[in-house]
Write an enzyme that holds these catalytic residues in place. Structure first.
Site, mmCIF file in Angstrom:
data_model
loop_
_atom_site.group_PDB
_atom_site.id
_atom_site.type_symbol
_atom_site.label_atom_id
_atom_site.label_comp_id
_atom_site.label_asym_id
_atom_site.label_seq_id
_atom_site.Cartn_x
_atom_site.Cartn_y
_atom_site.Cartn_z
ATOM 1 N N ASP A 77 126.517 40.451 -21.230
ATOM 2 C CA ASP A 77 125.560 39.771 -20.737
ATOM 3 C C ASP A 77 125.929 38.338 -20.716
ATOM 4 O OD1 ASP A 77 124.822 39.018 -23.381
ATOM 5 O OD2 ASP A 77 122.631 39.010 -22.844
ATOM 6 N N GLU A 101 129.122 47.033 -30.010
ATOM 7 C CA GLU A 101 128.233 47.998 -29.200
ATOM 8 C C GLU A 101 129.296 48.977 -28.628
ATOM 9 O OE1 GLU A 101 125.342 45.789 -27.207
ATOM 10 O OE2 GLU A 101 124.094 45.516 -29.090
ATOM 11 N N TYR A 140 117.038 47.274 -31.072
ATOM 12 C CA TYR A 140 115.843 46.434 -30.124
ATOM 13 C C TYR A 140 114.708 47.067 -30.157
ATOM 14 C CZ TYR A 140 119.151 42.836 -29.451
ATOM 15 O OH TYR A 140 120.228 41.757 -29.571
ATOM 16 N N GLU A 164 121.808 42.551 -35.238
ATOM 17 C CA GLU A 164 120.989 42.137 -34.064
ATOM 18 C C GLU A 164 119.616 42.710 -33.934
ATOM 19 O OE1 GLU A 164 122.574 42.499 -30.032
ATOM 20 O OE2 GLU A 164 124.539 41.764 -30.718
HETATM 21 C C1 E9O Z 1 124.622 42.461 -27.358
HETATM 22 C C2 E9O Z 1 124.305 41.185 -26.935
HETATM 23 O O1 E9O Z 1 125.440 40.345 -26.563
HETATM 24 N N1 E9O Z 1 123.472 43.249 -27.712
HETATM 25 C C3 E9O Z 1 122.299 43.212 -26.712
HETATM 26 C C4 E9O Z 1 122.089 41.761 -26.382
HETATM 27 C C5 E9O Z 1 120.831 41.403 -25.454
HETATM 28 O O2 E9O Z 1 120.073 40.803 -25.762
HETATM 29 C C6 E9O Z 1 123.119 41.127 -25.983
HETATM 30 O O3 E9O Z 1 122.941 39.638 -25.517
HETATM 31 O O4 E9O Z 1 120.824 42.326 -24.461
HETATM 32 C C7 E9O Z 1 121.540 44.144 -26.481
HETATM 33 C C8 E9O Z 1 121.932 45.551 -26.485
HETATM 34 C C9 E9O Z 1 120.973 46.240 -25.538
HETATM 35 C C10 E9O Z 1 120.613 47.586 -25.897
HETATM 36 C C11 E9O Z 1 119.943 48.217 -24.621
HETATM 37 C C12 E9O Z 1 119.379 49.482 -25.051
HETATM 38 C C13 E9O Z 1 118.548 49.819 -23.909
HETATM 39 C C14 E9O Z 1 117.737 51.092 -24.720
HETATM 40 C C15 E9O Z 1 116.457 51.378 -23.820
#
Ligand code: E9O
Length: 610
Positions: free
Chosen positions: A179, A423, A477, A513
């Site tokens: 992102d 990830e 999350y 995270e």
């Molecule tokens: C990587 C980080 O660079 N982890 C992300 C962070 C984010 O804020 C990003 O900035 O989005 C989160 C991983 C998101 C996982 C989504 C899972 C969805 C499941 C319903």
């Protein structure tokens, strides 16, 4: 080469090329610069150029969206003089880039000097033979391409849009498997430095501690012409005051430091970040000219047991965050004011550590971590690894990046662990051989054998990567990407998840995270997603669960996502960037920062008590 950080000494000189360079994009004709050989003349003679600061990302400098969002080749050049005294066969002149994103080709006076694949690590070339003699001066030209593919790290892909009802002919988009904004340009310091023709190419220092005696094993490699096989090297270890406290001779050896002052994180010791100097003098050439290099290093040990992360034999609990190199206007460009501010905030928050999510940070940042006693989990730019990325070509590059990172950071006491990906789709069987290969390479390259980790996001039961690691990091999350606004579920979900990871892996586990997007100044009670109240509520639920996990004895850390708000690509899920920072992008605290600050300070005090 060894890629030692350029340092002045009685045998070495540095000359920075920071400042305003000339800049242009290739417009819509990607090949133009190569076809018309823009490197063979001043860039200003190829068309309109604009001033562009170095170091900085070029994206946010102008008022032109076409430059901000540019995908493809951009060009930089500038002129410089090399001192006349450098024009001797006894000297080697090197041109070094701290980093440029992503793929870079460099010419000096129209002659190709070096190219480099990858946006976050240094590269350099001998350029003495390319320099002009005398008054004409010299020109350095740089072409940089920011295009990301399935085989680059980080990964991305170019997608052509062929529906002519919707898009003009040839229209394409750069998809990113992550992102953060794909800032590009000459991000770190460019400089020239000299060494004697025969020189110290690399130094590896590995430390151990036995009964309060620091054991410093070292290895020197020499480079250059006319290498004398019976070269002499002298080594002196100096303390912080510059006093010589131990000596050795030879290109490799072991030095003992009695009553060593260990390198400690600042949360563990009143005199943190103690750095010694490893001073090496080698007269390695036939002429007997001496090269002198002074490497800062710390004496400390790192060990991982089945349940603990140990620094100098004492349990270490990671409290910190994932960060980014990211700021207004300069993007990912090196900025000393920002570095100083961020470290002041780290100490204000009481954080003892951070992860270099999602790529290696500038050496100038790592220097502060070393000197201020801040622990670093050093991550490669392997973010966005999915099915199509577990290809031979990506793996080859991943192995090179691991090698470049370990070569650069191997002597840093702040670096206690390598994070070899973020990830990845490590639920896929194909990722098994992939991570086995990366882990084996990392273990064979790091003589000090730092532990390995990955920020995992797969389900524990299906994960195939953790078996190659020493510590399991988990990004989760709950209450945000799943069950948004339902903070009351977090405790149950997190405990179940982390226990499962422990049961499956049998290794120390930490959360790398957790967080929630929060618009600074937005308030609602009862808490509602995107408000400061919700971020505070959500992290409070995580903290309660962390405290339960800490009692179980295998839980080794908590890193919140993120230190500060950061820029992203334009999507409907981001409102002018990712807002999961506990600080705003201009480094002012949200309510959550005060909660984190209270917690980290309390945890340190309570651990000092027992
Ligand atoms: C990587 C980080 O660079 N982890 C992300 C962070 C984010 O804020 C990003 O900035 O989005 C989160 C991983 C998101 C996982 C989504 C899972 C969805 C499941 C319903």
């Amino acid at each position: 080469g060894g890629m030692l950080y350029p340092r002045d000494s009685e045998s070495r000189e540095t000359k920075e090329l920071s400042g305003m360079w000339s800049f242009r994009t290739s417009g819509s004709d990607q090949d133009a610069g190569f076809r018309e050989q823009w490197y063979s003349k001043p860039l200003s003679q190829t068309g309109p150029v604009i001033p562009m600061p170095v170091p900085a990302s070029y994206n946010d400098i102008t008022q032109d969206a076409a430059i901000r969002d540019y995908v493809g080749w951009v060009w930089y050049d500038r002129e410089f003089f090399a001192p006349t005294r450098w024009r001797t066969d006894d000297l080697r002149v090197v041109l070094r880039f701290g980093s440029a994103h992503y793929y870079t080709i460099v010419w000096v006076n129209g002659q190709r000097a070096v190219s480099h694949d990858g946006g976050h690590l240094p590269f350099e070339a001998d350029v003495g033979h390319l320099l002009s003699d005398g008054r004409r001066g010299n020109r350095v030209t740089v072409a940089i391409n920011n295009t990301l593919s399935p085989f680059t790290l980080p990964t991305g892909s170019i997608e052509y849009k062929n529906d002519t009802n919707m898009y003009p002919p040839g229209y394409f988009v750069q998809n990113l498997n992550f992102d953060f904004f794909n800032y590009a340009g000459i991000h770190r310091t460019v400089l020239l430095y000299t060494t004697p023709a025969t020189y110290i190419d690399d130094i590896t220092v590995v430390t151990d501690v036995r009964d309060a005696v620091g054991v410093v094993r070292y290895n020197l490699t020499l480079g250059g012409r006319d290498l004398n096989p019976s070269a002499t090297c002298k080594v002196v270890i100096r303390d912080k005051e510059g006093t010589a406290i131990a000596k050795s001779a030879g290109v490799q050896g072991e030095v003992k430091v009695a009553d060593a002052i260990l390198w400690w994180p600042f949360t563990m010791h009143p005199q943190p970040g103690y750095m010694y100097t490893f001073e090496a003098r080698c007269a390695a050439g036939q002429e007997g000219v001496e090269d002198v290099y002074r490497l800062p290093f710390g004496i400390r040990t790192v060990n991982v047991t089945k349940s603990e992360f140990l620094i100098n034999g004492r349990p270490f609990y990671f409290m910190g965050f994932g960060k980014h190199e990211d700021a207004n206007i300069r993007g990912k460009g090196l900025d000393y004011a920002l570095i100083a501010k961020d470290f002041n905030l780290i100490r204000w928050l009481g954080a003892n550590s951070f992860r270099t999510s999602h790529y290696p940070y500038a050496e100038e940042i790592m220097d502060q971590a070393d000197r201020q006693g801040v622990v670093v989990i050093d991550e490669v730019p392997a973010v966005g690894l999915h099915k199509e990325n577990f290809a031979k070509q990506t793996l080859q590059h991943h192995l090179v990046v691991i090698e470049e990172l370990i070569r650069r950071d191997k002597n840093r006491p702040s670096v206690v662990m390598w994070s070899i990906a973020n990830e990845p789709s490590s639920n896929l069987a194909v990722s098994n051989d992939y991570f086995k290969a990366v882990a084996e390479r990392a273990r064979s390259l790091d003589v000090s054998r730092r532990p390995l980790t990955i920020a995992l996001s797969s389900a524990a039961a299906k994960d195939v990567a953790h078996q190659h690691l020493d510590v399991v990091m988990v990004n989760r999350y709950f209450g945000w990407y799943s069950d948004p606004g339902r903070a009351q579920l977090i405790g149950r979900q997190l405990l179940a998840c982390i226990e499962e990871w422990r049961n499956v892996s049998g290794k120390p586990v930490m959360v790398s995270e957790y967080g929630a997007d929060t618009i600074a100044g937005m308030h609602m009670d009862p808490p509602y997603v995107f408000t400061e109240e919700y971020q505070v509520q959500l992290i409070g639920e995580y903290h309660k669960a962390f405290d339960v996990l800490r009692k179980k004895g295998y839980f080794v850390g908590e890193l919140i996502w993120n230190f500060a708000d950061f820029m992203t690509a334009q999507t409907i899920t981001r409102v002018v960037g990712n807002k999961k920072g506990i600080l705003t992008r201009d480094r002012q605290p949200k309510a959550s920062a005060h909660v984190i600050r209270r917690r980290y300070h309390q945890l340190v005090n309570s651990s000092l008590d027992d």
